[in-house]
Design a protein around this motif. Sequence first.
Motif, PDB file in Angstrom:
ATOM      1  N   LYS A 127       5.969   4.511 -35.154  1.00  0.00           N
ATOM      2  CA  LYS A 127       6.470   4.979 -33.819  1.00  0.00           C
ATOM      3  C   LYS A 127       7.685   5.947 -33.814  1.00  0.00           C
ATOM      4  N   GLY A 128       8.345   6.008 -35.036  1.00  0.00           N
ATOM      5  CA  GLY A 128       9.278   7.175 -35.162  1.00  0.00           C
ATOM      6  C   GLY A 128       8.996   8.345 -35.607  1.00  0.00           C
ATOM      7  N   SER A 129       7.614   8.514 -36.132  1.00  0.00           N
ATOM      8  CA  SER A 129       6.930   9.519 -36.681  1.00  0.00           C
ATOM      9  C   SER A 129       5.882  10.377 -35.858  1.00  0.00           C
ATOM     10  N   PHE A 130       5.121   9.344 -35.115  1.00  0.00           N
ATOM     11  CA  PHE A 130       4.114   9.699 -33.974  1.00  0.00           C
ATOM     12  C   PHE A 130       4.240   9.278 -32.832  1.00  0.00           C
ATOM     13  N   SER A 131       3.469   9.740 -31.882  1.00  0.00           N
ATOM     14  CA  SER A 131       3.535   9.022 -30.288  1.00  0.00           C
ATOM     15  C   SER A 131       2.563   7.782 -30.576  1.00  0.00           C
ATOM     16  N   ILE A 132       2.780   6.845 -29.554  1.00  0.00           N
ATOM     17  CA  ILE A 132       2.261   5.696 -29.552  1.00  0.00           C
ATOM     18  C   ILE A 132       0.652   6.068 -29.183  1.00  0.00           C
ATOM     19  N   PRO A 133       0.177   6.879 -28.397  1.00  0.00           N
ATOM     20  CA  PRO A 133      -1.056   7.244 -28.047  1.00  0.00           C
ATOM     21  C   PRO A 133      -1.926   7.666 -29.482  1.00  0.00           C
ATOM     22  N   SER A 134      -1.077   8.637 -30.261  1.00  0.00           N
ATOM     23  CA  SER A 134      -1.503   9.165 -31.629  1.00  0.00           C
ATOM     24  C   SER A 134      -1.699   7.905 -32.567  1.00  0.00           C
ATOM     25  N   ILE A 135      -0.853   7.055 -32.534  1.00  0.00           N
ATOM     26  CA  ILE A 135      -0.914   5.807 -33.417  1.00  0.00           C
ATOM     27  C   ILE A 135      -2.174   5.176 -33.213  1.00  0.00           C
ATOM     28  N   HIS A 136      -2.502   4.985 -31.681  1.00  0.00           N
ATOM     29  CA  HIS A 136      -3.554   4.181 -31.279  1.00  0.00           C
ATOM     30  C   HIS A 136      -4.903   4.810 -31.435  1.00  0.00           C
ATOM     31  N   GLU A 137      -4.752   6.051 -31.327  1.00  0.00           N
ATOM     32  CA  GLU A 137      -6.102   6.790 -31.840  1.00  0.00           C
ATOM     33  C   GLU A 137      -6.591   7.020 -33.303  1.00  0.00           C
ATOM     34  N   GLY A 138      -5.576   6.991 -34.187  1.00  0.00           N
ATOM     35  CA  GLY A 138      -5.627   7.127 -35.418  1.00  0.00           C
ATOM     36  C   GLY A 138      -6.056   5.555 -35.959  1.00  0.00           C
ATOM     37  N   ILE A 139      -5.458   4.492 -35.509  1.00  0.00           N
ATOM     38  CA  ILE A 139      -6.007   3.304 -35.702  1.00  0.00           C
ATOM     39  C   ILE A 139      -7.368   2.954 -35.696  1.00  0.00           C
ATOM     40  N   LYS A 140      -7.902   3.430 -34.351  1.00  0.00           N
ATOM     41  CA  LYS A 140      -9.193   3.379 -33.988  1.00  0.00           C
ATOM     42  C   LYS A 140     -10.019   4.355 -34.698  1.00  0.00           C
ATOM     43  N   GLN A 141      -9.722   5.404 -35.134  1.00  0.00           N
ATOM     44  CA  GLN A 141     -10.527   6.217 -35.974  1.00  0.00           C
ATOM     45  C   GLN A 141     -10.701   5.834 -37.177  1.00  0.00           C
ATOM     46  N   VAL A 142      -9.675   5.329 -38.081  1.00  0.00           N
ATOM     47  CA  VAL A 142      -9.746   4.878 -39.295  1.00  0.00           C
ATOM     48  C   VAL A 142     -10.718   3.514 -39.422  1.00  0.00           C
ATOM     49  N   THR A 143     -10.842   2.790 -38.238  1.00  0.00           N
ATOM     50  CA  THR A 143     -11.525   1.589 -38.247  1.00  0.00           C
ATOM     51  C   THR A 143     -12.743   1.666 -37.507  1.00  0.00           C
ATOM     52  N   ILE A 144     -13.386   2.795 -37.353  1.00  0.00           N
ATOM     53  CA  ILE A 144     -14.624   3.115 -36.701  1.00  0.00           C
ATOM     54  C   ILE A 144     -15.541   2.430 -37.684  1.00  0.00           C
ATOM     55  N   ASN A 145     -15.456   2.849 -38.713  1.00  0.00           N
ATOM     56  CA  ASN A 145     -16.836   2.398 -39.726  1.00  0.00           C
ATOM     57  C   ASN A 145     -16.241   1.447 -40.807  1.00  0.00           C
ATOM     58  N   ASN A 146     -15.058   0.922 -40.548  1.00  0.00           N
ATOM     59  CA  ASN A 146     -14.445   0.007 -41.754  1.00  0.00           C
ATOM     60  C   ASN A 146     -13.983  -1.233 -40.825  1.00  0.00           C
ATOM     61  N   TYR A 147     -13.638  -2.195 -41.566  1.00  0.00           N
ATOM     62  CA  TYR A 147     -13.099  -3.490 -41.147  1.00  0.00           C
ATOM     63  C   TYR A 147     -11.519  -2.942 -41.160  1.00  0.00           C
ATOM     64  N   PRO A 148     -10.719  -3.593 -39.914  1.00  0.00           N
ATOM     65  CA  PRO A 148      -9.473  -3.121 -39.895  1.00  0.00           C
ATOM     66  C   PRO A 148      -8.496  -3.667 -41.236  1.00  0.00           C
ATOM     67  N   GLN A 149      -9.138  -4.560 -41.688  1.00  0.00           N
ATOM     68  CA  GLN A 149      -8.348  -5.299 -42.906  1.00  0.00           C
ATOM     69  C   GLN A 149      -8.402  -4.345 -44.093  1.00  0.00           C
ATOM     70  N   GLN A 150      -9.613  -3.535 -44.393  1.00  0.00           N
ATOM     71  CA  GLN A 150      -9.331  -2.550 -45.376  1.00  0.00           C
ATOM     72  C   GLN A 150      -8.498  -1.334 -45.141  1.00  0.00           C
ATOM     73  N   ALA A 151      -8.526  -1.043 -43.855  1.00  0.00           N
ATOM     74  CA  ALA A 151      -7.774   0.068 -43.420  1.00  0.00           C
ATOM     75  C   ALA A 151      -6.189  -0.263 -43.532  1.00  0.00           C
ATOM     76  N   TYR A 152      -5.831  -1.375 -42.952  1.00  0.00           N
ATOM     77  CA  TYR A 152      -4.414  -2.163 -43.113  1.00  0.00           C
ATOM     78  C   TYR A 152      -4.173  -2.127 -44.551  1.00  0.00           C
ATOM     79  N   ASP A 153      -4.907  -2.734 -45.198  1.00  0.00           N
ATOM     80  CA  ASP A 153      -4.592  -3.129 -46.757  1.00  0.00           C
ATOM     81  C   ASP A 153      -4.254  -1.658 -47.459  1.00  0.00           C
ATOM     82  N   ARG A 154      -5.062  -0.748 -47.036  1.00  0.00           N
ATOM     83  CA  ARG A 154      -4.942   0.624 -47.922  1.00  0.00           C
ATOM     84  C   ARG A 154      -3.559   1.232 -47.411  1.00  0.00           C
ATOM     85  N   PHE A 155      -3.216   1.064 -46.112  1.00  0.00           N
ATOM     86  CA  PHE A 155      -2.093   1.772 -45.572  1.00  0.00           C
ATOM     87  C   PHE A 155      -1.017   0.807 -46.574  1.00  0.00           C
TER      88      PHE A 155
END
Length: 172
Positions: free
Chosen positions: A85-113
């Motif tokens: 939240k200090g580097s990106f807007s909340i809507p951008s964070i929300h869209e980014g999370i939705k984007q990287v989890t479209i075809n992947n499980y949230p666990q994989q994207a979170y663990d990669r982060f």
Amino acid sequence: MTSFERWQANLGKIQLPHWDELPDLDLYVDQVVALVNDRAMGMGIAPITKSMINNYVKKGIIMAPVKKKYSRYQLAAVIMIAMLKGSFSIPSIHEGIKQVTINNYPQQAYDRFVDLMNARLHNESAAVDNQLDPVNDQLINYVVETLFNRMQAAELLKTMQETQQPRDVKKG
């Protein structure tokens, strides 16, 4: 050793939790706040509050708690939001999370982060990951680099302000 160098050395002691290391039991909002703020404390990340989490729920950025308790999925989202939240807007964070989890499980994207961020905190290289779509992986890489660089810049500025006072510029 300067305070900035001490701060950098302390980053190596920070270890963000992977999905499987997050609490197995659902948590109340006070517990979520305490856990997230404890993990982010040494990085110079602004604390998160109950009000912030409630607003994220109201805006649909994170799922509403079930019987006032938050699951691993919601906890992982709050950790990511708190850090970003200090580097990106909340809507951008929300869209980014939705984007990287479209075809992947949230666990994989979170663990990669987490893998990329922990590697950066420890001044190491992260292993290559072939589980995520390459474009999603690149986005997560860029996000981690942006976050890490912002953290360093903020801490360096703080250190500079402690040791040097800027001169006032006078018109004339």
